[in-house]
Design an enzyme around this catalytic site. Sequence first.
Site, PDB file in Angstrom:
ATOM      1  N   LYS A  34       0.827  -1.208   0.000  1.00  0.00           N
ATOM      2  CA  LYS A  34       0.000   0.000   0.000  1.00  0.00           C
ATOM      3  C   LYS A  34       0.863   1.260   0.000  1.00  0.00           C
ATOM      4  CE  LYS A  34      -2.125  -1.011   3.926  1.00  0.00           C
ATOM      5  NZ  LYS A  34      -1.474  -2.255   4.354  1.00  0.00           N
TER       6      LYS A  34
ATOM      7  N   ARG B  68      11.495  -0.137  10.571  1.00  0.00           N
ATOM      8  CA  ARG B  68      10.448   0.038  11.568  1.00  0.00           C
ATOM      9  C   ARG B  68      10.604  -0.985  12.690  1.00  0.00           C
ATOM     10  NH1 ARG B  68       4.889   0.371   8.295  1.00  0.00           N
ATOM     11  NH2 ARG B  68       4.246  -0.621  10.242  1.00  0.00           N
TER      12      ARG B  68
ATOM     13  N   ARG C 241      -0.105  -8.238  13.617  1.00  0.00           N
ATOM     14  CA  ARG C 241      -0.710  -7.251  12.706  1.00  0.00           C
ATOM     15  C   ARG C 241      -1.586  -7.937  11.663  1.00  0.00           C
ATOM     16  NH1 ARG C 241       4.706  -4.561  11.058  1.00  0.00           N
ATOM     17  NH2 ARG C 241       3.490  -3.389   9.554  1.00  0.00           N
TER      18      ARG C 241
HETATM   19  P1  AMP Z   1       1.011   0.735   9.297  1.00  0.00           P
HETATM   20  O1  AMP Z   1       2.150   1.663   9.039  1.00  0.00           O
HETATM   21  O2  AMP Z   1      -0.223   1.095   8.533  1.00  0.00           O
HETATM   22  O3  AMP Z   1       1.384  -0.718   9.141  1.00  0.00           O
HETATM   23  O4  AMP Z   1       0.650   0.928  10.839  1.00  0.00           O
HETATM   24  C1  AMP Z   1       1.560   0.646  11.880  1.00  0.00           C
HETATM   25  C2  AMP Z   1       0.840   0.525  13.208  1.00  0.00           C
HETATM   26  O5  AMP Z   1       0.196   1.778  13.530  1.00  0.00           O
HETATM   27  C3  AMP Z   1      -0.291  -0.493  13.237  1.00  0.00           C
HETATM   28  O6  AMP Z   1       0.185  -1.815  13.510  1.00  0.00           O
HETATM   29  C4  AMP Z   1      -1.173   0.059  14.345  1.00  0.00           C
HETATM   30  O7  AMP Z   1      -0.609  -0.198  15.638  1.00  0.00           O
HETATM   31  C5  AMP Z   1      -1.078   1.544  14.109  1.00  0.00           C
HETATM   32  N1  AMP Z   1      -2.101   2.031  13.163  1.00  0.00           N
HETATM   33  C6  AMP Z   1      -1.873   2.575  11.921  1.00  0.00           C
HETATM   34  N2  AMP Z   1      -3.033   2.914  11.320  1.00  0.00           N
HETATM   35  C7  AMP Z   1      -4.020   2.557  12.181  1.00  0.00           C
HETATM   36  C8  AMP Z   1      -5.437   2.627  12.131  1.00  0.00           C
HETATM   37  N3  AMP Z   1      -6.093   3.122  11.065  1.00  0.00           N
HETATM   38  N4  AMP Z   1      -6.128   2.165  13.211  1.00  0.00           N
HETATM   39  C9  AMP Z   1      -5.507   1.683  14.292  1.00  0.00           C
HETATM   40  N5  AMP Z   1      -4.167   1.563  14.403  1.00  0.00           N
HETATM   41  C10 AMP Z   1      -3.421   2.006  13.355  1.00  0.00           C
END
Ligand code: AMP
Length: 220
Positions: free
Chosen positions: A13, A160, A171
Amino acid sequence: MDIILLGPPGAGKGTQAQRLERTRGMVQMSTGDMLRQAVKVGTPVGLKAKAVMEAGELVSDSIVSALIGERLDQADGTGAIFDGFPRTGHQAQALEILLGERGRKLDRVIELEVDEEALVERITGRFACANCGASYHDRFKLPQQEGTCDVCGAHEFKRRPDDNEQTVRTRMAEYRAKTAPILPYYEERGLVRRVDGMASVEEVAATIDGILDDPGSLSR
Ligand code: AMP
């Protein structure tokens, strides 16, 4: 045009959203990036979110929805690419309201379909330029010149903290339990288009371009 990129962690994404920013002047709205920034700066939101993110669990709906609302008010661009948001039914409803309040509505939900086992390898190998955020991978996409970012020439890279196997599994489980169930809601409204996320970055990009360039398929 406002679109959602939906798919489990590591589906691509962020890579596709960055490309759409470059090629179409759209604005990537990644709640993950916003939260990582909040953690880095040490804002009250960041302090709350840090441990939750490290565990691979979801931050509260109200926090992420507020972040998106703020971002929508700042952004210009030709439209938004929601990346990593919405992740729950509540967030999907919040997005509807946030867009409606601004006279906007969702045009497309693009689902990147992927093989979850392959994702673990994708995620644990990924890293990014510490300066401009361009994405790289230990196996699939090294910088052309070792140690130098192809896009901005910087020499610092970052990984990360939640890109380790155990957190990735959590996740994925969160995605299956809470995010995948929002798809039928968008399907009923004819917004969903599926893309094979296991194809190459270029092929996925071309398929997404085809979807966005097909005016007949837009429901506005
Ligand atoms: P991502 O970078 O989208 O993989 O997000 C990393 C982490 O941020 C996730 O594993 C969640 O802990 C948190 N996070 C990101 N976006 C959301 C969302 N829309 N709702 C809840 N937690 C989020």
